[in-house]
Enzyme design. Structure first.
Site, mmCIF file in Angstrom:
data_model
loop_
_atom_site.group_PDB
_atom_site.id
_atom_site.type_symbol
_atom_site.label_atom_id
_atom_site.label_comp_id
_atom_site.label_asym_id
_atom_site.label_seq_id
_atom_site.Cartn_x
_atom_site.Cartn_y
_atom_site.Cartn_z
ATOM 1 N N ASN A 9 0.865 -1.186 0.000
ATOM 2 C CA ASN A 9 0.000 0.000 0.000
ATOM 3 C C ASN A 9 0.899 1.233 0.000
ATOM 4 O O ASN A 9 1.479 1.588 1.025
ATOM 5 C CB ASN A 9 -0.880 -0.036 1.265
ATOM 6 C CG ASN A 9 -1.689 1.241 1.432
ATOM 7 O OD1 ASN A 9 -1.796 2.045 0.502
ATOM 8 N ND2 ASN A 9 -2.254 1.438 2.615
ATOM 9 N N TRP A 10 0.989 1.852 -1.165
ATOM 10 C CA TRP A 10 1.912 2.990 -1.295
ATOM 11 C C TRP A 10 1.389 4.245 -0.588
ATOM 12 O O TRP A 10 2.120 5.207 -0.438
ATOM 13 C CB TRP A 10 2.121 3.339 -2.774
ATOM 14 C CG TRP A 10 2.842 2.317 -3.595
ATOM 15 C CD1 TRP A 10 3.050 0.988 -3.296
ATOM 16 C CD2 TRP A 10 3.457 2.534 -4.872
ATOM 17 N NE1 TRP A 10 3.747 0.381 -4.302
ATOM 18 C CE2 TRP A 10 4.013 1.303 -5.292
ATOM 19 C CE3 TRP A 10 3.582 3.648 -5.711
ATOM 20 C CZ2 TRP A 10 4.686 1.157 -6.503
ATOM 21 C CZ3 TRP A 10 4.244 3.513 -6.917
ATOM 22 C CH2 TRP A 10 4.802 2.271 -7.305
ATOM 23 N N LYS A 11 0.127 4.264 -0.243
ATOM 24 C CA LYS A 11 -0.521 5.449 0.339
ATOM 25 C C LYS A 11 -0.308 6.656 -0.597
ATOM 26 O O LYS A 11 -0.219 6.474 -1.804
ATOM 27 C CB LYS A 11 -0.001 5.722 1.746
ATOM 28 C CG LYS A 11 -0.031 4.471 2.625
ATOM 29 C CD LYS A 11 0.136 4.779 4.065
ATOM 30 C CE LYS A 11 0.287 3.475 4.840
ATOM 31 N NZ LYS A 11 0.104 3.636 6.258
ATOM 32 N N HIS A 96 -9.479 0.898 4.943
ATOM 33 C CA HIS A 96 -8.200 1.145 5.620
ATOM 34 C C HIS A 96 -8.426 2.088 6.807
ATOM 35 O O HIS A 96 -9.253 2.993 6.733
ATOM 36 C CB HIS A 96 -7.206 1.748 4.624
ATOM 37 C CG HIS A 96 -5.809 1.772 5.159
ATOM 38 N ND1 HIS A 96 -5.379 2.730 6.048
ATOM 39 C CD2 HIS A 96 -4.761 0.936 4.964
ATOM 40 C CE1 HIS A 96 -4.114 2.474 6.365
ATOM 41 N NE2 HIS A 96 -3.722 1.396 5.720
ATOM 42 N N GLU A 98 -6.845 4.535 7.845
ATOM 43 C CA GLU A 98 -6.686 5.965 7.543
ATOM 44 C C GLU A 98 -7.953 6.515 6.881
ATOM 45 O O GLU A 98 -8.325 7.670 7.080
ATOM 46 C CB GLU A 98 -5.441 6.182 6.663
ATOM 47 C CG GLU A 98 -4.162 6.023 7.484
ATOM 48 C CD GLU A 98 -2.961 5.514 6.720
ATOM 49 O OE1 GLU A 98 -2.934 5.578 5.483
ATOM 50 O OE2 GLU A 98 -2.031 5.023 7.394
ATOM 51 N N GLU A 168 -5.342 -5.260 10.558
ATOM 52 C CA GLU A 168 -4.350 -4.206 10.739
ATOM 53 C C GLU A 168 -4.644 -3.467 12.039
ATOM 54 O O GLU A 168 -5.437 -2.500 12.039
ATOM 55 C CB GLU A 168 -4.406 -3.215 9.580
ATOM 56 C CG GLU A 168 -4.104 -3.813 8.229
ATOM 57 C CD GLU A 168 -3.529 -2.776 7.288
ATOM 58 O OE1 GLU A 168 -2.413 -2.979 6.819
ATOM 59 O OE2 GLU A 168 -4.193 -1.753 7.033
ATOM 60 N N GLY A 174 2.173 2.231 10.715
ATOM 61 C CA GLY A 174 3.063 3.380 10.565
ATOM 62 C C GLY A 174 3.765 3.779 11.853
ATOM 63 O O GLY A 174 4.351 4.862 11.938
ATOM 64 N N SER A 214 3.326 -2.181 10.360
ATOM 65 C CA SER A 214 4.778 -2.172 10.568
ATOM 66 C C SER A 214 5.456 -3.490 10.194
ATOM 67 O O SER A 214 6.370 -3.951 10.887
ATOM 68 C CB SER A 214 5.105 -1.774 12.019
ATOM 69 O OG SER A 214 4.668 -0.458 12.260
ATOM 70 N N GLY A 235 2.848 -1.183 4.341
ATOM 71 C CA GLY A 235 2.836 0.250 4.031
ATOM 72 C C GLY A 235 4.253 0.742 3.797
ATOM 73 O O GLY A 235 4.838 0.529 2.731
ATOM 74 N N GLY A 236 4.832 1.365 4.812
ATOM 75 C CA GLY A 236 6.145 2.009 4.684
ATOM 76 C C GLY A 236 7.205 1.175 3.981
ATOM 77 O O GLY A 236 7.910 1.673 3.088
HETATM 78 C C1 PEP Z 1 -0.816 0.077 5.919
HETATM 79 O O1 PEP Z 1 -0.885 1.233 5.602
HETATM 80 O O2 PEP Z 1 -1.686 -0.717 5.517
HETATM 81 C C2 PEP Z 1 0.295 -0.345 6.765
HETATM 82 C C3 PEP Z 1 0.257 -1.540 7.262
HETATM 83 O O3 PEP Z 1 1.319 0.554 6.976
HETATM 84 P P1 PEP Z 1 2.746 0.271 7.685
HETATM 85 O O4 PEP Z 1 3.278 -1.019 7.120
HETATM 86 O O5 PEP Z 1 3.574 1.430 7.347
HETATM 87 O O6 PEP Z 1 2.482 0.133 9.151
#
Ligand code: PEP
Length: 252
Positions: A9-11, A96, A98, A168, A174, A214, A235-236
Site C-alpha cells: 500500500n503505497w498510500k 483502511h 486511515e 491491521e 506506521g 509495521s 505500508g512504509g
Molecule cells: C498500511 O498502511 O496498511 C500499513 C500496514 O502501513 P505500515 O506497514 O507502514 O504500518
C-alpha cells in the site's frame, strides 16, 4: 492450501517518475525468482495507468487504495470500480484505518463499497483492526467482530469468493511497533472462526487473512509463519524495493 498474498500500500506517495523507478526496481528484483506468493502493488490513482503498463507480463498484480461504490455520476473527486477495472486493477483496498479515521468512513459505507467491488469484479482487501485504546480496554475481538459483521452485512459467501481480510491493528500502522506473531495469530484465528460461523467452514478455511502494521523484512517471516497469517499488507516498507522484495521472499 492458501497461497500467501503480499500487497504493498503505497498510500499518498510517489509521483509518476518515482513510481516508474520503484516498479522497475521491484520487477528487476523479482525477475528470475520462482514465486509461490501472490504480489500486489497499490500505487496512488495517478500512477495506476503507468503501473499497469509496466507490470504487463510479470506476476505482479495491480490494486487501488480506495474507490466509491457508484459506477459513475456526480461524485466529484471520486473513482468508480469500473474506472479501476479499465485501468487494469484486480484488487482494491477498502476500509483502511486511515480512511476510517481521517475521512470518517463507517462500516456502513465500507459495506457498500465491498458489495460494489465484488459486483464489479474487483477483489476487496477489507481492512479491520482495533485502536490502542480498544485493545487496552480488552475490546479487540468485539471491535473486529462488529467491523466484519457490519462490513459484510448482506453479502453472500458466493459473492465474497475473492475476499481478502487484512487485520491491521491501528496502533501498529506506521508506528514501527508491529503486533507480535502471537498477538496477530490470536486475532487471525478469531477472525477465521467468526467467518466460519457467519458463512461456512470451507469458506473460512480458504479465506486469505493478511496481517498489516509495521511489517518489515526483520519481522515478516515470523509473522507469516503463523498458521492463520496468509500474507501481509505492507505500508512504509513497500516503498523501498529491496525491503518489499525481502518481505515477499520471506513469505515463500
Ligand atoms: C498500511 O498502511 O496498511 C500499513 C500496514 O502501513 P505500515 O506497514 O507502514 O504500518
Amino acid at each position: 492450501m492458501r497461497t500467501k498474498i503480499v500487497a504493498g500500500n503505497w498510500k499518498m506517495n510517489n509521483d509518476i517518475n518515482s513510481s516508474i523507478t520503484l516498479i522497475n526496481d521491484i520487477k528487476n528484483g523479482l525477475a528470475q525468482k520462482e514465486l509461490n506468493v501472490k504480489v500486489v502493488i497499490c500505487p496512488p490513482f495517478t500512477s495506476l495507468s503507468i503501473a499497469s503498463e509496466l507490470i504487463k507480463n510479470t506476476p505482479i498484480k495491480l490494486g487501488a487504495q480506495n474507490m466509491y461504490f457508484e459506477k459513475s455520476g456526480a461524485f466529484t473527486g471520486e473513482i468508480s470500480p469500473l474506472m479501476l477495472k479499465s485501468v487494469g486493477c484486480e484488487y482494491v483496498i477498502l476500509g483502511h484505518s486511515e480512511r476510517r479515521t481521517i475521512f470518517g468512513e463507517t462500516n456502513q459505507l465500507i459495506n457498500k463499497k465491498i458489495k460494489s467491488a465484488v459486483d464489479n469484479g474487483l477483489k476487496p482487501i477489507f481492512c479491520i483492526g482495533e485502536t490502542l485504546e480498544e485493545r487496552e480496554l480488552g475490546k479487540t475481538f468485539e471491535v473486529v467482530e462488529t467491523q466484519i459483521r457490519e462490513g459484510l452485512q448482506g453479502i453472500s459467501e458466493t459473492e465474497l469468493s475473492d475476499l481478502i481480510i487484512a487485520y491491521e491493528p491501528v496502533w501498529a500502522i506506521g508506528t514501527g511497533k508491529n503486533a507480535t506473531p502471537e498477538q496477530a495469530e490470536e486475532v487471525h484465528l478469531f477472525i477465521r472462526d467468526l467467518i466460519s460461523k457467519i458463512y461456512s467452514q470451507k469458506f473460512a478455511e480458504n479465506l486469505i487473512i493478511q496481517y498489516g502494521g509495521s511489517v518489515k523484512p526483520e519481522n515478516s517471516k515470523d509473522l507469516m509463519s503463523k498458521p492463520n497469517i496468509d500474507g501481509a499488507l505492507v505500508g512504509g516498507a513497500c516503498l523501498i524495493a529491496d525491503s518489499f522484495i525481502k518481505i515477499i521472499e520471506s513469505a515463500q
